[in-house]
Design a protein around this motif. Sequence first.
Motif, PDB file in Angstrom:
ATOM      1  N   GLU A 293       0.813  -1.215   0.000  1.00 23.74           N
ATOM      2  CA  GLU A 293       0.000   0.000   0.000  1.00 23.74           C
ATOM      3  C   GLU A 293       0.848   1.266   0.000  1.00 23.74           C
ATOM      4  OE1 GLU A 293      -2.423  -0.331   3.413  1.00 23.74           O
ATOM      5  OE2 GLU A 293      -3.738  -1.877   2.567  1.00 23.74           O
ATOM      6  N   GLU A 446      -7.298  17.410  -3.626  1.00 23.62           N
ATOM      7  CA  GLU A 446      -6.139  16.522  -3.756  1.00 23.62           C
ATOM      8  C   GLU A 446      -5.008  17.202  -4.511  1.00 23.62           C
ATOM      9  OE1 GLU A 446      -8.764  12.376  -3.789  1.00 23.62           O
ATOM     10  OE2 GLU A 446      -8.244  13.411  -5.666  1.00 23.62           O
ATOM     11  N   TYR A 469       3.365  10.008  -1.620  1.00 25.00           N
ATOM     12  CA  TYR A 469       2.451   9.259  -0.760  1.00 25.00           C
ATOM     13  C   TYR A 469       2.125  10.050   0.506  1.00 25.00           C
ATOM     14  CZ  TYR A 469       2.272   4.782  -3.241  1.00 25.00           C
ATOM     15  OH  TYR A 469       2.010   3.783  -4.141  1.00 25.00           O
ATOM     16  N   ARG A 470       3.096  10.779   1.033  1.00 22.82           N
ATOM     17  CA  ARG A 470       2.854  11.558   2.251  1.00 22.82           C
ATOM     18  C   ARG A 470       1.873  12.686   1.987  1.00 22.82           C
ATOM     19  NH1 ARG A 470       3.849  16.000   4.698  1.00 22.82           N
ATOM     20  NH2 ARG A 470       4.967  16.880   2.903  1.00 22.82           N
ATOM     21  N   ALA A 473      -1.923  11.558   1.689  1.00 20.38           N
ATOM     22  CA  ALA A 473      -2.099  10.618   2.804  1.00 20.38           C
ATOM     23  C   ALA A 473      -3.485   9.984   2.758  1.00 20.38           C
ATOM     24  CB  ALA A 473      -1.897  11.349   4.133  1.00 20.38           C
ATOM     25  N   GLY A 474      -3.496   8.633   2.860  1.00 18.76           N
ATOM     26  CA  GLY A 474      -4.753   7.899   2.854  1.00 18.76           C
ATOM     27  C   GLY A 474      -5.318   7.646   1.471  1.00 18.76           C
ATOM     28  N   LYS A 475      -4.661   8.136   0.464  1.00 18.29           N
ATOM     29  CA  LYS A 475      -5.138   7.943  -0.914  1.00 18.29           C
ATOM     30  C   LYS A 475      -4.051   7.202  -1.710  1.00 18.29           C
ATOM     31  CE  LYS A 475      -7.762  12.258  -0.589  1.00 18.29           C
ATOM     32  NZ  LYS A 475      -9.102  11.636  -0.514  1.00 18.29           N
ATOM     33  N   HIS A 476      -3.750   5.975  -1.281  1.00 21.06           N
ATOM     34  CA  HIS A 476      -2.631   5.213  -1.831  1.00 21.06           C
ATOM     35  C   HIS A 476      -2.797   4.936  -3.318  1.00 21.06           C
ATOM     36  CE1 HIS A 476      -1.058   4.773   2.142  1.00 21.06           C
ATOM     37  NE2 HIS A 476      -2.083   4.061   2.576  1.00 21.06           N
TER      38      HIS A 476
END
Length: 539
Positions: A293, A446, A469-470, A473-476
């Motif tokens: 992930e 986003e 990714y940071r 966040a939470g949207k892999h």
Amino acid sequence: MEINAPPDGARFVAGSKKLVGDFHDQFVSMILEAQSMVPPPIVANAGSTRSRREPSLDTSTFTVCLRMRPLLGNELTARGESFNCVIPGESKIDGSDRTDQVIVFTPKVGITGKPSLTEATFAFDYVFGPDHDGDHVYDAVVEAVVKRAEGGQVGVVFAFGQTGSGKSHTMNGLMDRLVMELFANSSEASTRRITFSYMEILGSNIRDCLAIMPDNDNGNTMPKVQIGELLDGRAVVKNLSEHRTSSAKELSALIGVAKSQRTTKATEKNDTSSRSHGVGIIRFGHVGFEAGEGPAEGVLYIIDLAGSERSDDSKGHNKSLMDETKEINLSIMSLKECIRARTIASGPGGASIHVPYRRSKLTLLMKDVFDLGCKRMCSTVVLAHVSPLAGDVKHTVNTMNYCAPLRVAVNDKTKSSERDDRDPATWDADRIRSWCEKTMGLDATESNMLLPRGTTGIELCRTTEVEIYRRLAGKHDKAKCVYQGLWTLICDAKTRKRRPDGSIITQEQEDAEIANARKLQEEKAKLWEDREKTLKSEF
């Protein structure tokens, strides 16, 4: 006529009764006089490893450095050819571009018995002289590569040069400093998974230097280490033990074992000559990586190449040492060929140049360094090492001849290239935002998370996968989509076909050229067919 054999360490000059070593004091005086005319070098700034390609983005960046060791032990008082003939030259800084020069003096004795010096100047990104310690090297050029590897990219630091020029001393010192830096920030330990491996390569033989560690239950029965390629083009290492480390103490212990397991033997040139290429591999996994992930793991290669040898260095070798020397020189020759081909391929119209990285296991392992279409950023620091001794000057010039051109090619290769409008590194803030929203499917919120403060295309291209990714966040899934889509565009731009003058060849132009070439070939075939019929009718 009887010719007296020259003393050890001296070099006979054809047509002269005098040897270079006979003029020790004169040569020392001449070189000191020349050195007094050279401006003092500029102190290197820390963390300046960078890409030179503007405004576009190279998928591999090179920082090419030279390190010269000081005179050691009895070299300080010895006569003959034991004098310094390599000195730092002038330093120049033009914006973000730094150039350090180094001057090599080749001593000669003419047919009349008169000593003279031939001067050659080489340019590098950095030149580290005898007064620069390992910490200076780390701060100037290695630290930035380590940070990029921690961020999910590929980092390579390799030492190249003659046996006895100080490569192992440098690389061992860099690994010791690396231990302290990786665990200096305890808050990052919980978000990283660090593993360490170490192997030595001699020809096609690869040995795991950490196979004796207690966590290897199979002991000496472990399968043979292999380096190969997957179907997707990635270079992989199989059956090499990986050791997870969570503290500086653990990593230091592993590095200590790796150092002790390196194969060394005494030669004419070096009492502890490395007889293999030592490769340390540090992998950086991040939260979510093991579950698929998160971003891909970053990797750092610390490569201590075995010292290359001339015939004079190996004249007293037994058969075993001679066989090892051949293997070492063959693999280093493969590396040189890759550097040469990569230099040519870096220029306009060079995308079709083949870089023979599959020729040896070492260069296959370093595939990302040489592959024009590598899937993620690869930052490489080349540390060329030379001996300052006059007796080694031929080998010193040879080392510089191979390493310096790589730096020059990366620096100059796009000055006349046509701007590629499809290269995301050339896009302004509005266009990169439009691409993220319309092509990648990000909404306005986003986009604001990913592109803070008007981020341009070149800034996003240089953003590490971990940072993407940071930010998302939470949207892999979207982070993965953006990163892969961005690097597809980068690789397409990197491998876009160009003419030698740097102009881009469009698909329509390429199709037209292929059709024209086919037409000419058909016309030529028809002409030969008509000639053949005419000849047959005449006979």
